[in-house]
Design a protein around this motif. Structure first.
Motif, mmCIF file in Angstrom:
data_model
loop_
_atom_site.group_PDB
_atom_site.id
_atom_site.type_symbol
_atom_site.label_atom_id
_atom_site.label_comp_id
_atom_site.label_asym_id
_atom_site.label_seq_id
_atom_site.Cartn_x
_atom_site.Cartn_y
_atom_site.Cartn_z
ATOM 1 N N ALA A 126 13.368 44.833 2.644
ATOM 2 C CA ALA A 126 14.058 44.790 3.937
ATOM 3 C C ALA A 126 13.962 46.152 4.606
ATOM 4 N N ARG A 127 13.950 46.121 5.948
ATOM 5 C CA ARG A 127 13.830 47.352 6.736
ATOM 6 C C ARG A 127 14.656 47.201 7.998
ATOM 7 N N ILE A 128 15.217 48.331 8.445
ATOM 8 C CA ILE A 128 15.918 48.354 9.726
ATOM 9 C C ILE A 128 15.441 49.565 10.510
ATOM 10 N N TYR A 129 15.165 49.361 11.791
ATOM 11 C CA TYR A 129 14.640 50.414 12.656
ATOM 12 C C TYR A 129 15.773 51.102 13.383
ATOM 13 N N SER A 130 15.572 52.398 13.648
ATOM 14 C CA SER A 130 16.660 53.188 14.212
ATOM 15 C C SER A 130 16.879 52.931 15.693
ATOM 16 N N ASN A 131 15.822 52.755 16.449
ATOM 17 C CA ASN A 131 15.988 52.758 17.899
ATOM 18 C C ASN A 131 16.678 51.511 18.428
ATOM 19 N N ILE A 132 16.213 50.353 18.046
ATOM 20 C CA ILE A 132 16.816 49.126 18.560
ATOM 21 C C ILE A 132 17.485 48.310 17.471
ATOM 22 N N GLY A 133 17.454 48.808 16.235
ATOM 23 C CA GLY A 133 18.148 48.114 15.158
ATOM 24 C C GLY A 133 17.497 46.833 14.705
ATOM 25 N N SER A 134 16.249 46.640 15.081
ATOM 26 C CA SER A 134 15.568 45.429 14.643
ATOM 27 C C SER A 134 15.325 45.488 13.138
ATOM 28 N N THR A 135 15.118 44.333 12.542
ATOM 29 C CA THR A 135 14.993 44.235 11.088
ATOM 30 C C THR A 135 13.744 43.463 10.693
ATOM 31 N N TRP A 136 13.337 43.690 9.471
ATOM 32 C CA TRP A 136 12.212 42.965 8.877
ATOM 33 C C TRP A 136 12.588 42.611 7.455
ATOM 34 N N TYR A 137 12.155 41.437 6.992
ATOM 35 C CA TYR A 137 12.423 41.004 5.620
ATOM 36 C C TYR A 137 11.149 40.464 4.988
ATOM 37 N N ASP A 138 11.037 40.732 3.704
ATOM 38 C CA ASP A 138 9.977 40.086 2.954
ATOM 39 C C ASP A 138 10.284 38.585 2.865
ATOM 40 N N GLY A 139 9.243 37.782 2.842
ATOM 41 C CA GLY A 139 9.435 36.343 2.813
ATOM 42 C C GLY A 139 10.256 35.851 1.637
ATOM 43 N N SER A 140 10.227 36.580 0.543
ATOM 44 C CA SER A 140 10.943 36.142 -0.659
ATOM 45 C C SER A 140 12.464 36.264 -0.531
#
Length: 118
Positions: free
Chosen positions: A49-63
């Motif tokens: 999982a990841r969260i970006y600083s500027n707009i707070g968007s997130t990413w997740y691994d499919g699992s």
């Protein structure tokens, strides 16, 4: 100096939940993103999982998508990972990481162990 201190790991049965925390301090400059990575013995560390600083968007691994939620509390300088419906495959050492002044992870915590039993 940069410090990333994880907590909240433990042992749970499949289907259970855990919340990991990462207390962050000493950032020397701008951070681009922070995340959680998992490692099991004999395998490479993988980002979940990841969260970006500027707009707070997130990413997740499919699992983990749909089961894990990454969030941050800027007032407390803390990163979280809410983990629900845990599976034995989620077992591993979980590391908090930050990309500071570079667009790649360059700071790491010491890790917190998560063990999920069937």
């Amino acid at each position: 100096q940069v410090q990333l201190v994880e907590s909240g790991g433990g042992s749970v049965q499949a289907g259970g939940s855990l919340t990991l925390s990462c207390a962050a301090s000493g950032f020397p400059g701008r951070w681009f993103f922070m995340g959680w990575l998992r490692q099991v013995p004999g395998k490479e560390r993988e980002e979940v999982a990841r969260i970006y600083s500027n707009i707070g968007s997130t990413w997740y691994d499919g699992s983990v998508k749909g089961r894990f939620t990454i969030s941050r509390n800027d007032a407390e300088n803390t990163l979280y990972l809410q983990m629900n419906t845990l599976k034995p495959g989620d077992t591993g050492m979980y590391y908090c990481a930050a990309a500071i002044e570079r667009y790649e992870y360059n700071y790491w915590g010491q890790g917190t162990q998560v063990t999920v039993s069937s």
